[in-house]
Enzyme design. Structure first.
Site, PDB file in Angstrom:
ATOM      1  N   CYS A  40     -68.199  26.390  40.011  1.00  0.00           N
ATOM      2  CA  CYS A  40     -68.060  27.167  38.779  1.00  0.00           C
ATOM      3  C   CYS A  40     -68.399  28.636  39.055  1.00  0.00           C
ATOM      4  O   CYS A  40     -69.510  28.966  39.495  1.00  0.00           O
ATOM      5  CB  CYS A  40     -68.980  26.612  37.698  1.00  0.00           C
ATOM      6  SG  CYS A  40     -68.879  27.492  36.127  1.00  0.00           S
TER       7      CYS A  40
ATOM      8  N   ARG B 121     -58.927  24.672  36.875  1.00  0.00           N
ATOM      9  CA  ARG B 121     -58.890  23.394  37.596  1.00  0.00           C
ATOM     10  C   ARG B 121     -59.373  22.222  36.743  1.00  0.00           C
ATOM     11  O   ARG B 121     -59.227  21.072  37.140  1.00  0.00           O
ATOM     12  CB  ARG B 121     -59.757  23.487  38.862  1.00  0.00           C
ATOM     13  CG  ARG B 121     -59.269  24.509  39.873  1.00  0.00           C
ATOM     14  CD  ARG B 121     -60.329  24.800  40.922  1.00  0.00           C
ATOM     15  NE  ARG B 121     -61.506  25.435  40.331  1.00  0.00           N
ATOM     16  CZ  ARG B 121     -62.603  25.752  41.019  1.00  0.00           C
ATOM     17  NH1 ARG B 121     -62.669  25.483  42.318  1.00  0.00           N
ATOM     18  NH2 ARG B 121     -63.628  26.331  40.425  1.00  0.00           N
TER      19      ARG B 121
ATOM     20  N   HIS C 129     -68.820  21.660  36.122  1.00  0.00           N
ATOM     21  CA  HIS C 129     -68.005  21.308  37.281  1.00  0.00           C
ATOM     22  C   HIS C 129     -68.498  22.030  38.527  1.00  0.00           C
ATOM     23  O   HIS C 129     -69.245  23.027  38.447  1.00  0.00           O
ATOM     24  CB  HIS C 129     -66.538  21.652  37.022  1.00  0.00           C
ATOM     25  CG  HIS C 129     -66.275  23.122  36.878  1.00  0.00           C
ATOM     26  ND1 HIS C 129     -65.849  23.909  37.919  1.00  0.00           N
ATOM     27  CD2 HIS C 129     -66.392  23.953  35.803  1.00  0.00           C
ATOM     28  CE1 HIS C 129     -65.709  25.160  37.502  1.00  0.00           C
ATOM     29  NE2 HIS C 129     -66.022  25.204  36.213  1.00  0.00           N
TER      30      HIS C 129
ATOM     31  N   ASP D   4     -62.255  27.184  33.378  1.00  0.00           N
ATOM     32  CA  ASP D   4     -61.699  27.114  34.735  1.00  0.00           C
ATOM     33  C   ASP D   4     -60.361  26.366  34.726  1.00  0.00           C
ATOM     34  O   ASP D   4     -60.232  25.287  34.134  1.00  0.00           O
ATOM     35  CB  ASP D   4     -62.702  26.410  35.654  1.00  0.00           C
ATOM     36  CG  ASP D   4     -62.363  26.575  37.120  1.00  0.00           C
ATOM     37  OD1 ASP D   4     -61.296  26.085  37.534  1.00  0.00           O
ATOM     38  OD2 ASP D   4     -63.167  27.183  37.858  1.00  0.00           O
TER      39      ASP D   4
ATOM     40  N   CYS E 175     -65.636  24.294  30.620  1.00  0.00           N
ATOM     41  CA  CYS E 175     -65.399  25.628  31.157  1.00  0.00           C
ATOM     42  C   CYS E 175     -63.917  25.990  31.055  1.00  0.00           C
ATOM     43  O   CYS E 175     -63.046  25.122  31.004  1.00  0.00           O
ATOM     44  CB  CYS E 175     -65.861  25.673  32.613  1.00  0.00           C
ATOM     45  SG  CYS E 175     -65.787  27.309  33.364  1.00  0.00           S
TER      46      CYS E 175
END
Length: 725
Positions: free
Chosen positions: A616, A559, A613, A557, A555
């Protein structure tokens, strides 16, 4: 184990003991000759070392006896005190070794730098060679290495008799022996060389100095005798022999442990065994005993399994002396001298020199070697220890201080340990910075003492009073964190928490340090200063192409940091990131299709990972219904994930949040989509690529891998994961 021991003795230890015995006899005679002791003293030490040290020592496969490492100090001791007092010194040294063993400080001897030990052995080797060359050339060894060097030119040009022929023949056989067929090498080289030289000298009727044994060799008397005076020198000799014998024995025991897979040596017990052997050897008129690496390595190579081999080798030496004393007296001294020249030359090991040079300890090695040759063994070792301590202090207290002028600002970098020793140089560098300019002080220090703190504190105050600025940046513990306030940090425990900067700059340490959240420029500067020098060699190897092993689909993302959670670096991962870590089915997305085809067909990756994760946003939007727009269009590729039946679990448990449950299903669904790509399907069928499902729990920093057998995501490392979904 006890039941099998007699079998092991008959099958392995008995033949090994015979091989070691054949090596030990000529070496023992030669070492006694080089030490200036009665020749019988070498045989007594061989017998006692084998039987007593072999039975009582802590190393099952170590073989003990008289050692070349003690020849120099023994020659000096015998010359100073005489033989009977030297025997008393040997007994006292053995008692010291027993006390050292009982006090359980044997491992402390290993703190001596290997460079000192190797330098000591090399110095002994050079001294032996210089002395025994005179014997080979028909002369007599002088009392010191320097005298031997001074007399050597005259000895070389002098008339050479049959002694030189026998000595050179012995050396030649020893040099050629390792190159002969393995069947021939079953006979130990030293034994073969001495046997050939002896037979030749006897058959041709050469008149040569030969080994002399007392007629009453078996009539043992208590030889040791205390000196009439000079107790200081006596005590120093005792300590010297005890320490050298202990260090040599312990280092040999450690080396032997690396040669076999049996029980490890008990070093304290080994010292007790060596001490007992030296007390017995000295009492019977023998040389000091140590663990000997030459005989020990021969013992292991010959297949020994228990300490019975070392004990039996001592028994064979005793029987040899009793039954074949006349044969021993036929051995020419020149042949033993040739053997000792070969042994001494091998003590100067080029491999050891290369190793100590790589560690930066060559000066210690050379000083120890030179001290042993020019002065004596104790002086050389003490000089080596002194230099090693000086180098250790220099390395420990080293400070790298340099200054850079960047446009209208100055940057001062300090690395290492900053102590009073570096204050003069620090003050000189800081004093060269113009007044009133901005200064960035970067401290990468492990310790900051009072003098260095005061120097920095005083300079900072003076520089700021003159209109300049000082921006302090510390990597690690903030030793100078409150320098402006004049409050020092006295220890790591008192220092505030050091924020990690492995991926500098992180917003976390930026916030702690009060740095404005300007990521790109600050981060690029930090990379250039900290990480680039460390990565330059790695990246230079990747400059002309990449060969990643893994295609990592995850992803977008912020993080999720793929290289961090997989402990990988540049060139390891070919990464594709998008919203929701999706693989559009049926090759619906040209960009994804091209990326997968390139990774599998061109780069030849061996693994494809789909990593979802927790928390999400894409999965939460899918669960709740995404808003109209581009996100809604993209998430249509994830609809098959929402329609999967059954439960996807983390280590057997179902996540509480619907979005996290959907994220698990989504990983498995994308693996199925991957198999719709012809290149992936063909590579997986051929066993060239494996597909792996991964899930990262952000809150706990836990990585999970999908286990197809259990149909659940398990914590990484908890179980072996079979490829597939």
């Amino acid at each position: 184990m006890v039941i099998m021991r007699p079998l092991a003795v008959l099958r392995h230890d008995l033949p090994a003991s015979l091989v070691v015995f054949l090596v030990a006899v000529p070496l023992s005679l030669g070492i006694a000759l080089a030490s200036g002791a009665p020749v019988a003293a070498g045989l007594v030490a061989a017998v006692v070392g084998g039987i007593v040290a072999g039975a009582l020592g802590g190393s099952a496969l170590q073989v003990s006896g008289p050692a070349a490492g003690l020849t120099v100090v023994m020659a000096e001791t015998i010359q100073t005190f005489g033989w009977v007092v030297t025997c008393a010194i040997t007994v006292a040294a053995g008692a010291c070794q027993i006390l050292l063993g009982l006090s359980r400080i044997a491992r402390a001897a290993l703190a001596i730098s290997p460079a000192i030990v190797h330098g000591m052995l090399a110095g002994i080797g050079v001294t032996i060679v210089l002395g025994q060359l005179h014997v080979i050339l028909g002369g007599k060894a002088q009392s010191s290495a320097l005298e031997n060097i001074a007399e050597l030119p005259g000895q070389l040009v002098a008339h050479h008799d049959s002694a030189a022929l026998i000595g050179l023949l012995t050396i030649a056989i020893l040099l050629v022996w390792p190159r002969l067929p393995k069947a021939v090498q079953r006979v130990p080289g030293p034994l073969a060389a001495i046997a050939v030289a002896t037979v030749l000298s006897v058959v041709t009727g050469m008149t040569l100095p030969r080994v002399e044994l007392p007629g009453d060799l078996l009539n043992v008397h208590l030889v040791p005798q205390l000196p009439d005076g000079g107790w200081g020198g006596f005590a120093l000799a005792v300590v010297t022999i005890a320490l050298i014998a202990s260090v040599e024995s312990l280092l040999s025991a450690v080396a032997v442990d690396r040669m076999h897979t049996g029980p490890r040596a008990n070093l304290d017990r080994e010292l007790v065994g060596q001490g007992a052997a030296n007390m017995v050897s000295g009492a019977l008129g023998g040389l000091p005993v140590t663990g000997v690496i030459v005989r020990s390595s021969t013992n292991v190579a010959a297949g020994a399994r228990t300490r019975a081999s070392a004990v039996l080798h001592g028994v064979w030496v005793l029987l040899f002396v009793v039954l074949l004393a006349g044969l021993i007296q036929s051995i020419p001294l020149a042949a033993l001298a040739g053997l000792l020249v070969h042994v001494g030359a091998k003590l100067v090991n080029p491999g050891h020199m290369k190793t100590v040079f790589a560690h930066g300890d060559l000066p210690v090695y050379l000083l120890t070697l030179g001290g042993v040759v020019v002065f004596d063994l104790l002086t050389g070792v003490l000089a080596g220890i002194g230099l090693a301590l000086v180098l250790m202090l220099r390395r420990t207290l080293w400070s790298g201080i340099h200054v850079e002028h960047e446009e209208d600002a100055w940057r001062v970098v300090v690395e290492g340990v900053l102590t009073f020793l570096s204050v003069p140089r620090l003050s000189k560098i800081l004093g060269g910075i113009p007044a009133g300019v901005p200064v960035r002080l970067e401290l990468v220090v492990d310790y900051l003492d009072h003098a260095a703190f005061e120097s920095l504190h005083t300079w900072q105050q003076a520089h700021e009073r003159a209109g300049g600025t000082v921006d302090v940046d510390e990597v690690g513990h903030p030793w100078f964190g409150e320098g402006k306030a004049g409050r020092p940090t006295r220890s790591r425990l008192a220092a505030s928490r050091a924020v990690p900067r492995w991926l500098a700059p992180w917003s976390e340490w930026q916030a702690v340090e009060g740095i404005p959240a300007q990521q790109t420029r600050r981060g690029a500067t930090e990379f250039h200063r900290r990480a680039a020098p460390l990565l330059r060699d790695t990246l230079s190897g990747l400059a002309d192409g990449q060969r990643p092993r893994t295609l990592f689909i995850t992803c977008g993302d912020s993080r999720i940091v793929p290289n961090l959670i997989t402990t990988s670096g540049p060139g390891d991962l070919f990464t594709i990131r998008n919203i929701g870590n999706l693989v559009p089915p049926g090759q619906a997305d040209p960009s994804m299709n091209a990326s997968i085809e390139y990774a599998v067909g061109v780069l030849g990756v061996e693994e494809i990972v789909v990593c979802g994760h927790s928390g999400c946003g894409a999965m939460a939007a899918l669960a709740e219904g995404p808003p109209a727009g581009p996100l809604s269009v993209w998430l249509r590729h994830a609809e098959p994930s929402a329609h999967r039946t059954g439960s996807a679990t983390l280590d057997g448990g179902v996540p509480d949040r619907e979005g996290d449950r959907l994220a698990l299903h989504n990983v498995l669904q994308q693996l199925e989509h991957l198999r719709e790509y012809p290149s992936v399907a063909a590579a997986e069928a051929a066993g060239k690529v494996q597909l792996t499902g991964m899930y990262f729990a952000v809150g706990t920093a836990q990585v999970y891998l999908f286990d197809p057998a259990e149909r659940t995501f398990r914590p990484a490392g908890a179980t072996a994961v079979v490829p597939g979904a």
